[in-house]
Design a protein around this motif. Structure first.
Motif, PDB file in Angstrom:
ATOM      1  N   LEU A 227     -30.912-131.322  -5.451  1.00 32.72           N
ATOM      2  CA  LEU A 227     -31.772-130.451  -6.258  1.00 32.72           C
ATOM      3  C   LEU A 227     -31.629-130.748  -7.747  1.00 32.72           C
ATOM      4  O   LEU A 227     -32.597-130.741  -8.483  1.00 32.72           O
ATOM      5  CB  LEU A 227     -31.422-128.980  -5.994  1.00 32.72           C
ATOM      6  CG  LEU A 227     -31.546-128.501  -4.558  1.00 32.72           C
ATOM      7  CD1 LEU A 227     -31.006-127.085  -4.417  1.00 32.72           C
ATOM      8  CD2 LEU A 227     -33.001-128.557  -4.096  1.00 32.72           C
TER       9      LEU A 227
ATOM     10  N   GLU B  41     -27.483-118.227  -1.869  1.00 37.04           N
ATOM     11  CA  GLU B  41     -28.460-119.102  -2.540  1.00 37.04           C
ATOM     12  C   GLU B  41     -28.698-120.361  -1.728  1.00 37.04           C
ATOM     13  O   GLU B  41     -29.643-121.101  -1.960  1.00 37.04           O
ATOM     14  CB  GLU B  41     -27.973-119.493  -3.942  1.00 37.04           C
ATOM     15  CG  GLU B  41     -28.028-118.388  -4.969  1.00 37.04           C
ATOM     16  CD  GLU B  41     -29.441-117.928  -5.274  1.00 37.04           C
ATOM     17  OE1 GLU B  41     -30.403-118.629  -4.951  1.00 37.04           O
ATOM     18  OE2 GLU B  41     -29.573-116.820  -5.824  1.00 37.04           O
TER      19      GLU B  41
ATOM     20  N   ARG C 252     -28.715-128.703  -1.764  1.00 33.40           N
ATOM     21  CA  ARG C 252     -29.211-127.669  -0.853  1.00 33.40           C
ATOM     22  C   ARG C 252     -28.296-127.642   0.383  1.00 33.40           C
ATOM     23  O   ARG C 252     -27.976-128.686   0.946  1.00 33.40           O
ATOM     24  CB  ARG C 252     -30.630-128.026  -0.420  1.00 33.40           C
ATOM     25  CG  ARG C 252     -31.256-127.089   0.586  1.00 33.40           C
ATOM     26  CD  ARG C 252     -32.451-127.777   1.228  1.00 33.40           C
ATOM     27  NE  ARG C 252     -33.462-128.112   0.246  1.00 33.40           N
ATOM     28  CZ  ARG C 252     -34.498-127.317  -0.036  1.00 33.40           C
ATOM     29  NH1 ARG C 252     -34.667-126.193   0.619  1.00 33.40           N
ATOM     30  NH2 ARG C 252     -35.375-127.675  -0.940  1.00 33.40           N
ATOM     31  N   THR C 253     -27.896-126.461   0.780  1.00 30.20           N
ATOM     32  CA  THR C 253     -27.097-126.344   2.005  1.00 30.20           C
ATOM     33  C   THR C 253     -27.962-125.737   3.114  1.00 30.20           C
ATOM     34  O   THR C 253     -29.059-125.223   2.848  1.00 30.20           O
ATOM     35  CB  THR C 253     -25.865-125.451   1.793  1.00 30.20           C
ATOM     36  OG1 THR C 253     -26.304-124.116   1.506  1.00 30.20           O
ATOM     37  CG2 THR C 253     -25.011-125.953   0.644  1.00 30.20           C
ATOM     38  N   ARG C 254     -27.475-125.831   4.337  1.00 34.64           N
ATOM     39  CA  ARG C 254     -28.206-125.272   5.477  1.00 34.64           C
ATOM     40  C   ARG C 254     -27.226-124.567   6.395  1.00 34.64           C
ATOM     41  O   ARG C 254     -26.031-124.875   6.383  1.00 34.64           O
ATOM     42  CB  ARG C 254     -28.895-126.389   6.257  1.00 34.64           C
ATOM     43  CG  ARG C 254     -29.994-127.049   5.468  1.00 34.64           C
ATOM     44  CD  ARG C 254     -30.676-128.147   6.227  1.00 34.64           C
ATOM     45  NE  ARG C 254     -31.572-128.873   5.340  1.00 34.64           N
ATOM     46  CZ  ARG C 254     -32.838-128.548   5.107  1.00 34.64           C
ATOM     47  NH1 ARG C 254     -33.383-127.516   5.709  1.00 34.64           N
ATOM     48  NH2 ARG C 254     -33.583-129.259   4.287  1.00 34.64           N
TER      49      ARG C 254
ATOM     50  N   THR D 214     -27.010-123.058  -1.994  1.00 34.77           N
ATOM     51  CA  THR D 214     -26.838-124.220  -2.870  1.00 34.77           C
ATOM     52  C   THR D 214     -25.356-124.354  -3.201  1.00 34.77           C
ATOM     53  O   THR D 214     -24.634-123.362  -3.222  1.00 34.77           O
ATOM     54  CB  THR D 214     -27.621-124.084  -4.189  1.00 34.77           C
ATOM     55  OG1 THR D 214     -27.176-122.909  -4.876  1.00 34.77           O
ATOM     56  CG2 THR D 214     -29.116-124.012  -3.968  1.00 34.77           C
TER      57      THR D 214
ATOM     58  N   THR E 170     -32.701-124.551  -8.502  1.00 31.66           N
ATOM     59  CA  THR E 170     -33.293-123.707  -7.457  1.00 31.66           C
ATOM     60  C   THR E 170     -33.794-124.548  -6.275  1.00 31.66           C
ATOM     61  O   THR E 170     -34.038-125.742  -6.419  1.00 31.66           O
ATOM     62  CB  THR E 170     -34.476-122.902  -8.037  1.00 31.66           C
ATOM     63  OG1 THR E 170     -35.395-123.824  -8.638  1.00 31.66           O
ATOM     64  CG2 THR E 170     -34.001-121.919  -9.097  1.00 31.66           C
ATOM     65  N   VAL E 171     -33.964-123.884  -5.139  1.00 30.50           N
ATOM     66  CA  VAL E 171     -34.354-124.624  -3.933  1.00 30.50           C
ATOM     67  C   VAL E 171     -35.798-125.107  -4.005  1.00 30.50           C
ATOM     68  O   VAL E 171     -36.207-125.981  -3.243  1.00 30.50           O
ATOM     69  CB  VAL E 171     -34.150-123.786  -2.648  1.00 30.50           C
ATOM     70  CG1 VAL E 171     -32.678-123.576  -2.379  1.00 30.50           C
ATOM     71  CG2 VAL E 171     -34.887-122.463  -2.721  1.00 30.50           C
ATOM     72  N   LYS E 172     -36.575-124.545  -4.898  1.00 30.67           N
ATOM     73  CA  LYS E 172     -37.963-124.964  -5.070  1.00 30.67           C
ATOM     74  C   LYS E 172     -38.175-125.274  -6.545  1.00 30.67           C
ATOM     75  O   LYS E 172     -37.773-124.476  -7.403  1.00 30.67           O
ATOM     76  CB  LYS E 172     -38.876-123.817  -4.632  1.00 30.67           C
ATOM     77  CG  LYS E 172     -40.280-124.188  -4.284  1.00 30.67           C
ATOM     78  CD  LYS E 172     -40.974-122.954  -3.739  1.00 30.67           C
ATOM     79  CE  LYS E 172     -42.355-123.234  -3.239  1.00 30.67           C
ATOM     80  NZ  LYS E 172     -43.022-121.971  -2.862  1.00 30.67           N
TER      81      LYS E 172
ATOM     82  N   GLU F  28     -34.082-135.055   0.199  1.00 29.63           N
ATOM     83  CA  GLU F  28     -34.532-133.676  -0.023  1.00 29.63           C
ATOM     84  C   GLU F  28     -33.386-132.740  -0.339  1.00 29.63           C
ATOM     85  O   GLU F  28     -33.592-131.554  -0.572  1.00 29.63           O
ATOM     86  CB  GLU F  28     -35.275-133.167   1.210  1.00 29.63           C
ATOM     87  CG  GLU F  28     -36.679-133.717   1.315  1.00 29.63           C
ATOM     88  CD  GLU F  28     -37.079-133.936   2.744  1.00 29.63           C
ATOM     89  OE1 GLU F  28     -36.669-133.147   3.604  1.00 29.63           O
ATOM     90  OE2 GLU F  28     -37.780-134.929   3.019  1.00 29.63           O
ATOM     91  N   THR F  29     -32.176-133.254  -0.319  1.00 32.31           N
ATOM     92  CA  THR F  29     -31.032-132.352  -0.464  1.00 32.31           C
ATOM     93  C   THR F  29     -30.520-132.274  -1.892  1.00 32.31           C
ATOM     94  O   THR F  29     -29.847-131.326  -2.261  1.00 32.31           O
ATOM     95  CB  THR F  29     -29.915-132.798   0.518  1.00 32.31           C
ATOM     96  OG1 THR F  29     -29.264-131.656   1.008  1.00 32.31           O
ATOM     97  CG2 THR F  29     -28.907-133.707  -0.104  1.00 32.31           C
TER      98      THR F  29
ATOM     99  N   ASP G  15     -37.663-118.145  -1.380  1.00 32.68           N
ATOM    100  CA  ASP G  15     -37.143-119.211  -2.226  1.00 32.68           C
ATOM    101  C   ASP G  15     -37.188-118.842  -3.706  1.00 32.68           C
ATOM    102  O   ASP G  15     -37.122-119.718  -4.572  1.00 32.68           O
ATOM    103  CB  ASP G  15     -37.838-120.561  -1.965  1.00 32.68           C
ATOM    104  CG  ASP G  15     -39.316-120.435  -1.736  1.00 32.68           C
ATOM    105  OD1 ASP G  15     -39.905-119.500  -2.307  1.00 32.68           O
ATOM    106  OD2 ASP G  15     -39.882-121.265  -1.014  1.00 32.68           O
TER     107      ASP G  15
END
Lengths: 297, 490
Positions: A111, A52, A158-160, A54, A129-131, A108-109, B386
């Protein structure tokens, strides 16, 4: 009683209150007033699903502990700080690090946040959710607010993916030229004489750009930043006046050893900011004395 | 189509005074209140029947916008900001005869700085026009909603718009550095700065996505994104939707964040292929369009990784576009989807929810079941990367009672998404459409906290009233979506 419920009760419904994190940015935004009740945010990672991208983590968790867990799965978050910095502290200060060009902005990180408001209620802002464009994005307001709008207990971040390879180079070419030569370098620093560039990504991509930079005189400097970045941040607008500092070219921040002067904000901005604070915390009980507009860049 | 709501006459004496004042202040050629204009500006791209616009204004400068808002305040009138009107949640539908302030004539690109990678634009600049103007210099504006040929940057800011390529690049909020805003009391203020590094509250960040309820953007500083040196587009086909969904999760879990990852189900693939003939496999249960970009070696590496992951997850074939023409062809199918469905039914209702990526399979199964139960055709074409679902419910608006079934099915789809741990909207916003669902996702206290934002920006509630937050008051003339007149455009 679960951690969040206890945190909510600790914050309570009245009286001046502030959260203590790692105290690594304790001076940012001005000193707290005296006679304030200090509380601690809960700690621990609640859920992390690499597919995910996240992670749900409590605000008192140290960044280094979160980073260690994410690293086991090849991921990271864009929060930067010191050894003792907490997740909540990094979010409340809201400063981006020098790798912003790769890992994004702190704003932006975040959520979702669960925070205790001035009335002592537990509030959910944002979504998991990411969006997400479901209503007003309170998470944007919370980041960088120095805890003046609410005290966060738990967040979803949010992770990357972590880069496969990371390398620093140093050379004489002007940073603007380096920016043109490389495809989105992670960091780009300049001390007035030398340019320091951090390249990250797949090994084969990094190697290619390393060889290109070497052909114009750059030298590899390992995977740690080869120059000490001073602590105090200023807006970097005058390129002829580095004042012994180090400039972050991507974000136009100048790091120096002298304390930053507070930027002047237009009256209209301060007025709107004050309205926001007054509506969220009419009695001024959350982190009194702290002012996000005195936090510097 | 005649609009029954237009039987209500709104020209009052006070309206005449406001009209004269606006004509005097911004020029009579920029102020309209004839029937045709009012009909045109009574609705947007959503399924909502028209509201009742008051006077429609076409400001060309920031000062014109200030003048419009101040005049509205003096006459105790609310206002609705409007871009190209392509929104799908009713955000630009006027409620209770507000001043409609269209920013389409504020359409200049004011300044482009390639060195610092930003541009100042007016809100009426069309999204795709901006990207086209930047392309020869190697840059683009990353948000690319399906409506990008006609939607405006101001509309993108209002809705925090997304698009296929927001998977890697982020939605509009990540690409707006600063906004010049006329607040609902007429004050002009700049939120944010071009370095994106102001301290203080992130008022810019909360304004973006405010759906026009916090003020009107009159100038926008956008971030320019460098065009990637290499782009690779893949078309993957699957005999089972579950395998396609599994592939999406597996790619992300492997640490790959493609620029775009779009899914189309069997029904939409068939319809699109008949419509544009781009070579989609019509016997596939689902196709994935995946685009990766970056430096060439990394792109080649990721292409191989994605091929392996998808074949391991059950993909029947993986086609890698070998030329720009082939790449454009693959995307042409995806971008033609909404036009293609007209071959099946004359009307569709497009939903927008987000779910955790890992719940794609179970939610899609429930979406099919819901549509079957309501005897509706559903097609799915969405941003799988997403988890942003876009179920298309197809119907014939002439069929008696069909709208009730469409709306009930839609409600269940929204609830299924929430039950799966999702959210109400990924890119269309709340507008009028989803505000009644807000209480299903947020508690009373959560919503009260959101209301504080509105109170700080707009204490008198003049900017785009009745949108986003549920409240005791309602937009009387368009509140009853279930009472859509037969034959309504959707």
């Amino acid at each position: 009683m679960n951690d969040l419920k206890k945190f909510k009760e600790d914050v309570g419904k009245e009286g001046f209150v502030a959260v203590v994190g790692g105290k690594t940015h304790w001076e940012v935004g001005g000193a707290l007033n005296e006679d304030i009740r200090l509380v601690f945010a809960p700690t621990g990672i609640d859920a992390f699903d690499p597919s995910e991208m996240t992670v749900s983590v409590k605000a008192g968790t140290k960044l280094k502990d979160l980073d260690q867990e994410l690293a086991r799965h090849g991921q990271e978050v864009c929060l930067e700080g010191f050894l003792e910095t907490t997740v909540g502290g990094a979010l409340m200060v809201g400063r981006d690090g020098i790798r912003r060009n790769r890992i994004g902005s702190v704003r932006e990180t975040l959520l979702q946040a669960e925070y205790v408001n001035a009335q002592g209620e537990l509030i959910k802002a944002g979504g998991p959710t990411v969006k997400n464009v479901t209503g007003y994005d309170l998470c944007r307001l919370l980041v960088g607010s120095l805890g003046t709008l609410g005290l966060i207990g738990r967040v979803i971040l949010r992770t990357r993916p972590r880069p496969e390879k990371s390398v620093w180079l140093q050379g004489e070419l002007r940073p603007e030229e380096v920016r043109r030569m490389c495809f989105q370098p992670s960091s780009l620093l300049w001390d007035g004489e030398a340019t320091f560039v951090q390249l990250e990504g797949y090994g084969i991509d990094v190697d290619l750009e390393v060889s290109q930079l070497k052909s114009v005189g750059f030298e590899e400097r390992g995977n740690e930043c080869p120059i000490k970045v001073p602590r105090f941040r200023h807006k970097f607008s005058n390129r002829s006046c580095l004042d012994g500092g180090v400039a972050d070219i991507h974000s136009s921040i100048l790091y120096t050893n002298t304390e930053a002067s507070i930027p002047q904000y237009p009256e209209e901005v301060l007025c709107l900011g004050a309205k926001v604070r007054d509506t969220f915390d009419p009695t001024g009980r959350l982190n009194p004395g702290r002012d996000p507009y005195k936090a510097g860049p | 189509m005649a609009n029954k709501f237009f039987k209500k006459k709104v020209h009052s004496k006070q309206d005449d005074q406001l009209f004269r004042e606006l004509c005097r202040n911004i020029g009579s050629e920029r102020v309209k209140r004839d029937g045709a204009s009012q009909l045109l500006y009574s609705r947007d791209g959503s399924a909502f029947p028209g509201g009742i616009p008051g006077i429609v204004c076409f400001p060309e400068t920031t000062q014109h916008v200030v003048d419009c808002i101040k005049a509205a305040n003096r006459h105790d009138r609310s206002f609705v900001p409007r871009g190209a009107g392509t929104g799908l949640a009713g955000g630009a539908v006027p409620c209770d005869a507000p001043l409609v302030i269209s920013t389409t004539k504020m359409n200049s690109i004011l300044e482009v700085n390639y060195e610092k990678q930003f541009a100042w634009v007016e809100p009426g600049v069309v999204n795709l026009d901006l990207t086209k103007s930047l392309s020869e210099f190697g840059f683009h504006f990353a948000p690319d909603p399906s409506s990008q040929q006609s939607c405006t940057i101001g509309g993108n800011v209002a809705n925090n718009s997304g698009g296929p390529h927001c998977l890697a690049y982020g939605v509009t909020n990540a690409h707006v550095l600063a906004v010049e805003v006329v607040l609902p009391d007429g004050t002009l203020v700049q939120l944010g700065d071009i370095d994106g590094h102001m301290s203080g509250y992130d008022l810019r960040g909360v304004f973006v996505g405010g759906e026009g309820t916090l003020g009107i953007a009159t100038r926008i500083a956008v971030k320019l994104t460098p065009n990637p040196p290499t782009i690779c587009t893949l078309l993957l086909d699957f005999m089972d939707v579950a395998d396609a969904a599994k592939t999406v999760s597996a790619i992300i879990a492997a640490g790959i964040v493609p620029a775009a990852m779009e899914m189309m189900d069997k029904r939409i693939v068939k319809v699109v292929e008949e419509f544009v003939k781009v070579g989609y496999p019509t016997d596939a249960a689902a196709v994935l369009i995946i685009e990766i970009d970056g430096l060439s070696d990394g792109v080649r590496l990721e292409t191989e990784q994605i091929k392996k992951i998808s074949l391991d997850c059950g993909a029947r074939s993986v086609r890698v576009a070998s030329s720009d023409i082939e790449r454009e062809k693959i995307w042409k199918g995806r971008k033609s989807a909404f036009g293609a469905v007209a071959q099946v039914q004359p009307g569709y209702y497009l939903h927008d929810t987000v779910i955790p990526r890992t719940k794609l399979v179970e939610v899609l199964e429930e979406v099919y079941e819901i549509a079957n139960r309501y005897e509706l055709i559903v097609m799915n074409v969405f941003h799988a990367g997403d988890g942003n679902l876009h179920p298309l419910l197809l119907f014939d608006p002439q069929e008696p009672g069909v709208m009730d079934r469409v709306l009930l099915a839609g409600e269940e789809i929204v609830q299924v998404s929430l039950d799966a741990g999702g959210v109400l909207s990924g890119e269309h916003g709340i507008g009028l459409e989803k505000k009644r669902f807000m209480e299903n996702f947020f508690s009373k206290e959560d919503l009260a906290a959101q209301k504080l934002v509105k109170d700080a920006f707009d204490p008198d509630g003049r900017a785009n009233p009745f949108k986003v937050l549920p409240s005791g008051a309602s937009c009387s003339e368009v509140n009853h979506l279930s009472q859509l007149p037969d034959g309504a455009w959707v």
